[in-house]
Design an enzyme around this catalytic site. Sequence first.
Site, short mmCIF file in Angstrom:
data_model
loop_
_atom_site.label_atom_id
_atom_site.label_comp_id
_atom_site.label_asym_id
_atom_site.label_seq_id
_atom_site.Cartn_x
_atom_site.Cartn_y
_atom_site.Cartn_z
N CYS A 83 45.41 29.90 40.93
CA CYS A 83 44.17 28.81 41.19
C CYS A 83 43.04 29.52 41.31
CB CYS A 83 44.31 27.93 42.26
SG CYS A 83 46.24 27.06 42.48
N CYS A 130 45.19 14.59 48.38
CA CYS A 130 45.54 15.52 47.21
C CYS A 130 44.54 15.67 46.16
CB CYS A 130 46.82 15.04 46.62
SG CYS A 130 48.21 15.16 47.71
N HIS A 179 40.98 19.76 39.61
CA HIS A 179 41.35 21.17 39.58
C HIS A 179 42.00 21.57 38.27
CE1 HIS A 179 42.54 24.82 41.25
NE2 HIS A 179 43.82 24.38 41.99
#
Length: 389
Positions: A83, A211, A337
Site C-alpha cells: 500500500c 474500513c 484505496h
Amino acid sequence: MKKVAIIGVGQSKFVRNYPGSIRELAFEGFKEAITDAGITAKDIDASILCSAPEYDKQRSPSAVVAEYLGLNPQPTFYVETLCSSSSTGLKMAYAMVASGLHDVVAVIGLQKMSEISSAESQERMGRGADIQWESPFGTMMPAYYAMHAQAHMAKYGTTLEDLAAVRVKASTYGQLNDHAVFRKAVALENFTDPKNMMSGPVSSPLRVGDCCANADGTSCLIVASAEKAKSFSKKPVWIKGIGTASASVNLAGRDRLFGLKAAEQAAKEAYAMAGVGPKNIDVAEVHDCFTIAELLAYEALGFAAPGGAKELIRGKETYKEGSIPVNVDGGLLSKGHPIGATGGSQVRTIVLQLRGEAGDIQVKDPQIGLVHNIGGVGIYGNVTILGNE
C-alpha cells in the site's frame, strides 16, 4: 546532495469500476501532473511505476504504461511495497535526482483493483502476510487491524465511539472531495443503528464504517532538481525529509500490537532529516485504511503521546480548524484505496495545501506538511515531510 522539489501533481478520480485499461487510467493522473508542472513527456528523464502486482493482469505494467505515456526510450522502473508503493517510489525518485543521476522523474502510482473479483482481491491481500505461517489460517486485512484495535482498546481505553469519530471526520471532508469514492455524510448514530450498513460487523471491533474500500485510481508526481524546478515551476514544493522503515511480516515477531514500530522509526528519520518535529507540522495526511490506523498514526508521528490519540479526535484537534489538521481530503476512508496510487494521492493533497490551492479544504497558511503511508499491516513505514522552502 542536490535539493529536490515536486513541481507537478495529478490524480484521477478514485472509482469502484474504471471502464478503461490500466494505461488509460495512468494517463489521467499523468496528464494532470505534466499540465500542472508545465512540461511535456520529453522533459522527463525517467519514470517509476508503483503498484502491487498481484492485482495486475499485465505483467511488467511499467513497460506498457511508459510506452503509452510517451516515456520511451527513457528508463522506466517498477517499485512495490504494497500500500505504500508510490511513497517508496517518491523516495527512489528523490535519490535519483539528489544524486544527479536524473533531473526530472515521474512517479506514477496505479491500481485497477476491479481487474479481479472482490473475493480474489481479499485472497491476495491475505497473501501480503507470510504465506507459510499466517495467511493459510485465513487472516485478512480487517482481522489484522482488528487485533491492533483490540490491543489499543485494552491498553489505553480507546472506545468504539472513538473509532467511529474518525470516520465521521473523514466524511466531513470526503463530501468536499470530487475525487473521492464516498461523498456522503456519516454520523455517530450510524454506528449504533443496526439497520445502517455502517454498523455491520466485519472483524470485531471493526465495523463496515471502520474500513476503507478498494478502488481504481492513479496518481502522478513530477520530481525535479532545484535547477529544473526553478525554471519550470512558480511554486515548487521541496522534499525536506524522507524516512522509511520495515517490520516483521509475522505479527508474532513484533513486540506490541498497540502501535506500528515501522511508522515510528520512519517518522524519527524524516523529522531528523528535515530538522523539524511534530509541533512544526501544519497539515498531515496519514494512512487511514481503518479507523484504528489513523489513531495509531497520531501516536507514531508524535502528534499525541502513547494512548493520547483518542483525546485528539474527541477534541476535534485533527479537523481543519484544529491544532493539527489530518486527512482533510477525506483520507482513504472517503477516497478509497487504490493500493499503488494511495501514497501519491496523499502527497498531492499536501502539495496543494502548501501551495494554497486546496480550495474548500485549505488549511490556513501551512508551511510544512507530512505524509504517512503504510504498506501492509505495518510491514513498511514511510513518512515524507514537505515544505515551501
